[in-house]
Design a protein around this motif. Structure first.
Motif, PDB file in Angstrom:
ATOM      1  N   GLY A 118      27.120 -53.532 -66.917  1.00 32.07           N
ATOM      2  CA  GLY A 118      27.602 -53.370 -68.278  1.00 32.07           C
ATOM      3  C   GLY A 118      28.232 -54.578 -68.916  1.00 32.07           C
ATOM      4  O   GLY A 118      28.335 -54.650 -70.146  1.00 32.07           O
ATOM      5  N   ARG A 119      28.633 -55.561 -68.108  1.00 37.35           N
ATOM      6  CA  ARG A 119      29.408 -56.671 -68.659  1.00 37.35           C
ATOM      7  C   ARG A 119      28.712 -58.022 -68.544  1.00 37.35           C
ATOM      8  O   ARG A 119      29.247 -59.021 -69.008  1.00 37.35           O
ATOM      9  CB  ARG A 119      30.768 -56.730 -67.947  1.00 37.35           C
ATOM     10  N   ARG A 177      44.957 -54.195 -72.308  1.00 36.74           N
ATOM     11  CA  ARG A 177      44.114 -54.980 -71.403  1.00 36.74           C
ATOM     12  C   ARG A 177      44.829 -56.237 -70.920  1.00 36.74           C
ATOM     13  O   ARG A 177      44.528 -56.748 -69.839  1.00 36.74           O
ATOM     14  CB  ARG A 177      42.799 -55.367 -72.099  1.00 36.74           C
ATOM     15  N   TYR A 195      42.445 -48.485 -68.809  1.00 41.47           N
ATOM     16  CA  TYR A 195      41.787 -48.724 -70.090  1.00 41.47           C
ATOM     17  C   TYR A 195      40.280 -48.641 -69.856  1.00 41.47           C
ATOM     18  O   TYR A 195      39.804 -48.827 -68.716  1.00 41.47           O
ATOM     19  CB  TYR A 195      42.196 -50.067 -70.707  1.00 41.47           C
ATOM     20  N   PRO A 196      39.505 -48.307 -70.883  1.00 44.77           N
ATOM     21  CA  PRO A 196      38.090 -47.959 -70.675  1.00 44.77           C
ATOM     22  C   PRO A 196      37.254 -49.047 -70.027  1.00 44.77           C
ATOM     23  O   PRO A 196      36.325 -48.744 -69.269  1.00 44.77           O
ATOM     24  CB  PRO A 196      37.590 -47.666 -72.103  1.00 44.77           C
ATOM     25  N   GLN A 197      37.537 -50.325 -70.317  1.00 45.02           N
ATOM     26  CA  GLN A 197      36.672 -51.402 -69.834  1.00 45.02           C
ATOM     27  C   GLN A 197      36.965 -51.819 -68.392  1.00 45.02           C
ATOM     28  O   GLN A 197      36.262 -52.665 -67.844  1.00 45.02           O
ATOM     29  CB  GLN A 197      36.823 -52.629 -70.744  1.00 45.02           C
ATOM     30  N   SER A 198      37.999 -51.273 -67.780  1.00 44.99           N
ATOM     31  CA  SER A 198      38.402 -51.703 -66.435  1.00 44.99           C
ATOM     32  C   SER A 198      37.424 -51.208 -65.372  1.00 44.99           C
ATOM     33  O   SER A 198      37.251 -50.001 -65.196  1.00 44.99           O
ATOM     34  CB  SER A 198      39.802 -51.188 -66.114  1.00 44.99           C
ATOM     35  N   GLU A 227      37.248 -47.555 -63.416  1.00 46.50           N
ATOM     36  CA  GLU A 227      36.009 -46.778 -63.358  1.00 46.50           C
ATOM     37  C   GLU A 227      35.788 -46.239 -61.949  1.00 46.50           C
ATOM     38  O   GLU A 227      35.293 -45.118 -61.772  1.00 46.50           O
ATOM     39  CB  GLU A 227      34.823 -47.634 -63.798  1.00 46.50           C
ATOM     40  N   PHE A 256      30.189 -52.755 -63.285  1.00 44.57           N
ATOM     41  CA  PHE A 256      30.733 -53.955 -63.930  1.00 44.57           C
ATOM     42  C   PHE A 256      29.624 -54.968 -64.218  1.00 44.57           C
ATOM     43  O   PHE A 256      29.497 -55.481 -65.337  1.00 44.57           O
ATOM     44  CB  PHE A 256      31.796 -54.551 -63.010  1.00 44.57           C
TER      45      PHE A 256
END
Length: 311
Positions: free
Chosen positions: A192-193, A36, A9-12, A16, A189
């Motif tokens: 961006g988070r 997720r 999934y994109p946020q993982s 990445e 990570f």
């Protein structure tokens, strides 16, 4: 050869890592977006219960954990290499830091800094996965200790920045390597988070330049695939034939044994049960069957995983 399929999934951040690894090798691949949060029924139908992200599928071969994914991509697509220098052993050793202690610190900071902004479901899922059975207490401690965690990360970023002081574009020299992807996913990570991520990274200009170069590599050529189509691919293929036996395996693993495999941490995860097909110093492969997909081989690394023989 069947297509490369990445269940992600994109946020993982770990996904990445593999997406940029595809970019290093300039590969075409299919993306299956998974939930997720557990349950992930279409994914676990393939893996036998393993729910971490990402999972790579090639035909009826299922590769769990980014260690296995990187190793298999290098075997199938040796050029350009993930190991452009004679430092493969050092890179794998360093990856246990980037994927272990460094990533754990980043997770604690990101989740701790989010505090009450985390949904209850997400906090419970990731808290149990990363903090263990006493996750609520430990997540509270992470929330109270964000400055300490940031200080720990700052030191790690300083060490990484030192590697670029001679002007090299990538960690080992002129070509991106597996260890670049393995460090990149942690920096990605944090950047961006966590709200403080960009400011923290800006202190280290050489590392910041490397981060930009890694982003420019891209992610290869991706096209979407449905979970149902991925199941159909597995059902239409037979797994690769393997029969390796490690004569020096401390557990005496041999093909035909029943065994379970699970991450070697108490994350509340379901062990994967199957029949040992092959084992080496780095990897264990088990065979399992499902009425919807037939026979698959599920591949795990030994490092960071527990194998229990079932009598």
């Amino acid at each position: 050869m069947s297509e490369i399929i990445l269940h992600n999934y994109p946020q993982s951040p770990v996904a990445e890592k593999i997406r940029v690894a595809f970019g290093i090798k300039k590969l075409d691949w299919r993306s299956v977006e998974i939930p997720r949060l557990a349950p992930k029924p279409m994914l676990t139908k393939l893996t036998g219960g393993y729910r971490r992200t990402p999972v790579m599928q090639i035909g009826a071969d299922i590769y769990c954990d980014s260690q296995c994914v990187i190793r298999e991509l290098e075997r199938r697509f040796p050029s350009p290499s993930f190991f452009p220098t004679a430092d493969a052993g050092l890179m794998w050793g360093l990856s246990r830091w980037t994927d272990g202690a460094l990533f754990d610190t980043a997770v604690k900071l990101v989740l701790g800094a989010a505090g009450d902004a985390l949904s209850k479901d997400f906090a419970a899922d990731r808290g149990r996965l990363y903090f263990g059975p006493d996750w609520e207490e430990r997540l509270t401690a992470a929330h109270a200790g964000t400055t300490h965690l940031a200080a720990q990360l700052r030191t790690a970023l300083h060490w990484s920045n030192l590697q670029f002081q001679d002007g090299r574009p990538f960690l080992l020299g002129t070509a991106p390597a597996a260890i670049d992807a393995q460090l990149y996913h942690v920096v990605w990570f944090i950047h961006g988070r966590w709200d403080g991520g960009p400011d923290l990274l800006s202190e280290f200009s050489a590392l910041e330049g490397w981060f930009a170069r890694m982003a420019e590599i891209g992610q290869g050529q991706m096209s979407d695939m449905s979970p149902e189509a991925a199941i159909e691919v597995a059902a239409a293929h037979e797994p690769e034939g393997l029969s390796d036996t490690d004569q020096h395996d401390p557990q005496g693993l041999e093909p035909g044994m029943k065994a379970t495999v699970s991450p070697d941490v108490d994350g509340g995860e379901k062990p994967v049960l199957g029949t040992v097909v092959a084992s080496s110093v780095e990897t264990i492969t088990i065979r399992r069957s499902n009425p919807d997909i037939g026979t698959v081989h599920v591949h795990f690394p030994h490092a960071g995983y527990r194998v229990d023989i079932i009598d």
